[in-house]
Every structure is written in structure tokens, then in C-alpha cells.
Design an enzyme around this catalytic site. Sequence first.
Site, short mmCIF file in Angstrom:
data_model
loop_
_atom_site.label_atom_id
_atom_site.label_comp_id
_atom_site.label_asym_id
_atom_site.label_seq_id
_atom_site.Cartn_x
_atom_site.Cartn_y
_atom_site.Cartn_z
N ASP A 36 0.79 -1.24 0.00
CA ASP A 36 0.00 0.00 0.00
C ASP A 36 0.82 1.29 0.00
O ASP A 36 0.27 2.37 0.20
CB ASP A 36 -0.96 0.05 1.21
CG ASP A 36 -2.01 -1.04 1.13
OD1 ASP A 36 -2.26 -1.53 0.01
OD2 ASP A 36 -2.58 -1.38 2.17
N HIS A 242 29.76 2.36 -6.61
CA HIS A 242 28.35 2.69 -6.37
C HIS A 242 27.94 2.33 -4.95
O HIS A 242 26.86 1.79 -4.71
CB HIS A 242 27.45 2.01 -7.41
CG HIS A 242 27.57 2.62 -8.77
ND1 HIS A 242 27.10 2.04 -9.90
CD2 HIS A 242 28.14 3.79 -9.16
CE1 HIS A 242 27.37 2.82 -10.94
NE2 HIS A 242 28.01 3.88 -10.52
N ASP A 259 29.40 11.55 -3.63
CA ASP A 259 28.90 11.73 -5.00
C ASP A 259 27.41 12.01 -4.85
O ASP A 259 26.64 11.11 -4.52
CB ASP A 259 29.17 10.45 -5.81
CG ASP A 259 28.78 10.58 -7.28
OD1 ASP A 259 28.01 11.50 -7.62
OD2 ASP A 259 29.24 9.74 -8.08
N ASP A 270 25.37 16.40 -10.78
CA ASP A 270 26.09 15.16 -10.45
C ASP A 270 27.52 15.53 -10.06
O ASP A 270 28.40 15.60 -10.92
CB ASP A 270 26.05 14.23 -11.68
CG ASP A 270 26.75 12.91 -11.45
OD1 ASP A 270 27.16 12.62 -10.31
OD2 ASP A 270 26.90 12.16 -12.43
N HIS A 349 36.57 3.18 -14.43
CA HIS A 349 35.30 3.62 -15.04
C HIS A 349 35.58 4.66 -16.12
O HIS A 349 36.71 5.11 -16.30
CB HIS A 349 34.35 4.18 -13.97
CG HIS A 349 34.91 5.31 -13.15
ND1 HIS A 349 35.08 6.58 -13.65
CD2 HIS A 349 35.36 5.36 -11.87
CE1 HIS A 349 35.58 7.36 -12.71
NE2 HIS A 349 35.78 6.64 -11.62
N HIS A 353 29.79 11.27 -18.87
CA HIS A 353 28.51 10.90 -19.46
C HIS A 353 27.69 12.16 -19.66
O HIS A 353 27.94 13.18 -19.02
CB HIS A 353 27.76 9.88 -18.57
CG HIS A 353 27.57 10.32 -17.14
ND1 HIS A 353 26.57 11.17 -16.76
CD2 HIS A 353 28.28 10.04 -16.02
CE1 HIS A 353 26.66 11.37 -15.43
NE2 HIS A 353 27.69 10.71 -14.97
N HIS A 360 22.40 9.90 -16.08
CA HIS A 360 23.12 9.37 -17.24
C HIS A 360 22.22 9.65 -18.42
O HIS A 360 21.37 8.84 -18.78
CB HIS A 360 23.40 7.87 -17.09
CG HIS A 360 24.41 7.57 -16.01
ND1 HIS A 360 24.74 6.31 -15.62
CD2 HIS A 360 25.15 8.39 -15.24
CE1 HIS A 360 25.66 6.36 -14.66
NE2 HIS A 360 25.91 7.62 -14.41
N GLU A 383 34.79 13.17 -14.68
CA GLU A 383 34.91 12.55 -13.37
C GLU A 383 36.00 11.49 -13.28
O GLU A 383 35.72 10.30 -13.11
CB GLU A 383 33.56 11.95 -12.95
CG GLU A 383 32.85 11.10 -14.02
CD GLU A 383 31.52 10.56 -13.52
OE1 GLU A 383 31.52 9.92 -12.46
OE2 GLU A 383 30.50 10.77 -14.18
N TYR A 387 41.32 4.64 -7.30
CA TYR A 387 40.81 3.83 -6.19
C TYR A 387 41.82 2.71 -5.94
O TYR A 387 41.98 1.82 -6.77
CB TYR A 387 39.44 3.23 -6.55
CG TYR A 387 38.52 4.25 -7.21
CD1 TYR A 387 37.67 5.04 -6.44
CD2 TYR A 387 38.54 4.44 -8.59
CE1 TYR A 387 36.86 6.01 -7.03
CE2 TYR A 387 37.73 5.40 -9.20
CZ TYR A 387 36.90 6.17 -8.42
OH TYR A 387 36.11 7.12 -9.01
N ARG A 404 37.56 10.57 -6.17
CA ARG A 404 36.96 10.97 -7.45
C ARG A 404 36.64 12.45 -7.36
O ARG A 404 36.28 12.94 -6.28
CB ARG A 404 35.69 10.16 -7.75
CG ARG A 404 34.98 10.57 -9.02
CD ARG A 404 33.98 9.53 -9.55
NE ARG A 404 32.83 9.30 -8.71
CZ ARG A 404 32.67 8.24 -7.92
NH1 ARG A 404 33.59 7.29 -7.88
NH2 ARG A 404 31.59 8.11 -7.17
N GLU A 406 34.36 15.18 -9.59
CA GLU A 406 33.39 15.20 -10.69
C GLU A 406 32.74 16.57 -10.80
O GLU A 406 32.18 17.08 -9.84
CB GLU A 406 32.31 14.14 -10.44
CG GLU A 406 31.20 14.15 -11.48
CD GLU A 406 30.22 13.00 -11.32
OE1 GLU A 406 30.03 12.53 -10.18
OE2 GLU A 406 29.63 12.59 -12.33
N1 GLY Z 1 26.57 9.55 -9.76
C1 GLY Z 1 26.65 8.68 -10.86
C2 GLY Z 1 27.79 9.00 -11.71
O1 GLY Z 1 28.66 9.73 -11.31
O2 GLY Z 1 27.84 8.62 -12.84
MN MN Z 2 28.57 11.06 -13.06
MN MN Z 3 28.42 11.15 -9.79
#
Ligand code: GLY
Ligand code: MN
Ligand code: MN
Length: 439
Positions: A36, A242, A259, A270, A349, A353, A360, A383, A387, A404, A406
Site C-alpha cells: 500500500d 556505487h 557523489d 552530479d 570507469h 557521461h 546518465h 569525473e 581507487y 573521485r 566530478e
Molecule cells: N553519480 C553517478 C555518476 O557519477 O555517474
Molecule cells: Mn557522473
Molecule cells: Mn556522480
Amino acid sequence: MHNTEFLIRQKRLLEKMQPNSICLVQASNLVTRSRDTEYPFRQDSYFQYLCAFPEPEAWLVLSNHQDYSKELCVLFCLDKDPAMEIWHGRRFGPKQAKQQYPVDRAYALDELDEQLLDLIDGHQHVYFAQGHDHDADDLVFSLLQALRDAPKQSKHAPSSLIDVRIILDEMRLIKSAREIDLMRKAAAVATQAHIRAMQFVEAGKNEYHLEAEIHHEFAMQGAKYPAYSTIVGAGDNACILHYTENNQGLKSGDLVLIDAGCEWQGYASDITRTFPVSGAFSNEQKQLYELVLNAQLAAFNVIKPDNTIKQASDVVIAVITQGLIDLGILKGKLTDNIERQTYRQFYMHGLSHWLGLDVHDVGNYKIDGQDRPLKTGMVLTVEPGIYIAPDADVDSKWCGIGIRIEDNLLITQSGHENLTLAAPKTISDIEALMSKKSG
Ligand code: GLY
Ligand code: MN
Ligand code: MN
């Protein structure tokens, strides 16, 4: 945003469709979270892009059929229902929806099947995002079949079904002036949230306390929702790309990677920042941090019209790989390491993006197999990260450091504009801000 913006988008879509075409776009539906109760409603990005009607279950229908004196836009939405509205909240209903949203006609959802059959009848092509939602697919396929099954002289079934996303993704990739304003705001709010987290951090607190500070700042500035699950990773957790558990204690001596971005009228920011819990970077943290920052700044030099993300990415790979060799984390020659992709143990990575209604965001990265040149009005993230896993086969002094950085860049005629420039990121700016907090 003013309705004119949506009318312009609808018109452009209709112009890009084949003649005698109809386009069907479904709103998001509510999703059950537990008995619910539902997850917070978030409108489908394509639906948002074309009309911004904010309710679930609706459908938008656009036609450029030659018989309409002008192009036609029809909304189907939940009908007014006082009893349902007492329980579940206000609804516009078709009459009010037509007055306030950029549509020519509006009908109650109960009429969808019947009206849609008539609307589709006589068109040559149907544009639709097939495969996204089974119920929507079933409805569209059954209507097409009903038209095919009807006596031949009474109905005309379309001959082709075309993916509307191919047109809409390209449109969404280039942001208008109004979209850029919204993205600036999303960037500004998220920037303030990162500053707040830097000022609030303290050993003994928990990752979720920082998450709460970030979300507090979003909400206090009117951005009710994060654009994605906020990542607050302290110490080793920063090495999990993530990580979203956000439930571990903050220790002096650790870095914390955040992040986090918010949504402003559907548009995402982002941002990632990495800073020391204690307010001061250790030597090893400093060296790796400077390397990531230098890689990002080197990438910025090539982020401009007609260059590609791949060019920026290659620059980052070269800077990071050389830096890791200089620090003794990688061994051997630069060219060999790049060829063997040894850097991928520590930078695994992509660099960038697209950013927009989706974090994304949509839009192809290649055209005819070639990397796509950047164009004015695109918005993208940059970004880079390093690591070093807690059990990495390197000198232990580097282990468990994850970094990181970004930012969100708008491509302009002369190069780019960093929408998230105000979020501190040099070591001296971060340490200065953090020392103010404690002093
Ligand atoms: N927060 C997701 C990325 O940096 O792509
Ligand atoms: Mn990103
Ligand atoms: Mn991000």
C-alpha cells in the site's frame, strides 16, 4: 518552465517524424515500495520533456497527420474523482489539464483505448518507445492489431512502428537556454550541499549523517529529491564505485568521497568531492588527490566544441598512468602501461557521461562508429578517479584510498563553462573551508 518551450519541442518532434505519423508517449506509473505504499513518483523524462504534466498514468499523443488543420497534441489523464482525491491527492482532470498544460485536447484515461484506436487510424507510422513498459506495449500492439483486423474499408492500420527515442534523444542532448538555466540551478544547489557536508564532517559521525546534511540542503533550497542515490563512502568504502549503504562511522585520517546531485524541475546535477574527515590531507592522500585533480584539469583543456570525450579520456589515462608510475604504484614505461591498460586496476570507469533530465542522460556517444564531436549546448560530467583497493598489491601506504572529482560542464562556443566550479576542490580551498568550520 513556460509552455512555449514545450510547444517548440513538440513542433520540432512533429517535423522530424515522417509525414502522416502519430507519436505515443506514456507517463511513468507509480511503483509499489511495500504494501500500500509507493516509491516517490518521478515523471518519465521523455514525457516531462514534451509536456511536463506531473501525474502518473497519463499518455501524450502527437500527430502530424495531413487531415488535421494544424498538428495535434492530446493528453489522456486521470479523471477528477473527489473520493480518490481525498485519499491520494489532487488531480488536474482533463479540463484543468488542458487549460494549464501545452495540449490541444485532454480526455479522461477511461477513454484511452477507444479514442486511441480512432486517433491511430489512418496514420502511416507510429512512433513509440517499445520495450520500455509491458502494459504500454500490450496496449499499443493490441490497438494496431485491432486496426489490422477491422474491415478493410473502415480502418487503416499504420505500416510501421518507429522508436521515438531516436529523435527525442538527439533533441535532449542539446540543451536550450531555459534548460541550461535549470541545470545551473541544480548545479548551484548541489554545490551548496557539498560545501555544507565539508563544514559538517567530524570523526565519530556516520556516513548517513553526511547524507542527511546533503539532503537537508537540497530540500531547504527547494530541490526535493536527489537525482540518484547519494554516495557517501569513507575510508575503504570510497573504493566501491556505487557504494550506497552509507552507514559506517567516520574516522580521523580517512578520506570521505561524496557523489551527490539534486534534481531541479527534473534536471540533474552530479558532483563528486573527496575530502579528509580531519580537515587535513595526509601526504599519500595529497599525492593521489593532486594526481586526480591534475588529470581532470588536463581533460578540461580539451573539452570544447569539435573535440571528443575520447580525446579527454585519453588525456586523463595518460596523466593518471604517468602519475601512478611516478609514485611507484605502477612499474615500467608509460606506453606499455597504457597498451596493457594497467591503470584499469585503479581507474576502472569512464570519464564522462551526458547530463540532463536523466543523470546518465540520453544521446549517442558515437555516430557511424566514430566518437561524436562535442557541440555547443551539450552538458557532460568529467569525473576521473583513483581507487587503491584495501588489498591492492602495492605499498600498503596507498591502500584504501579512493578519490573521485566530478564536475558538470556545459559546452559553449568558446570552450566550456564549469557549472559546478564553486564546489571547492583544490587541497588548499578544501582545507581552508574545513578549518573555518572548526576554528
Ligand atoms: N553519480 C553517478 C555518476 O557519477 O555517474
Ligand atoms: Mn557522473
Ligand atoms: Mn556522480
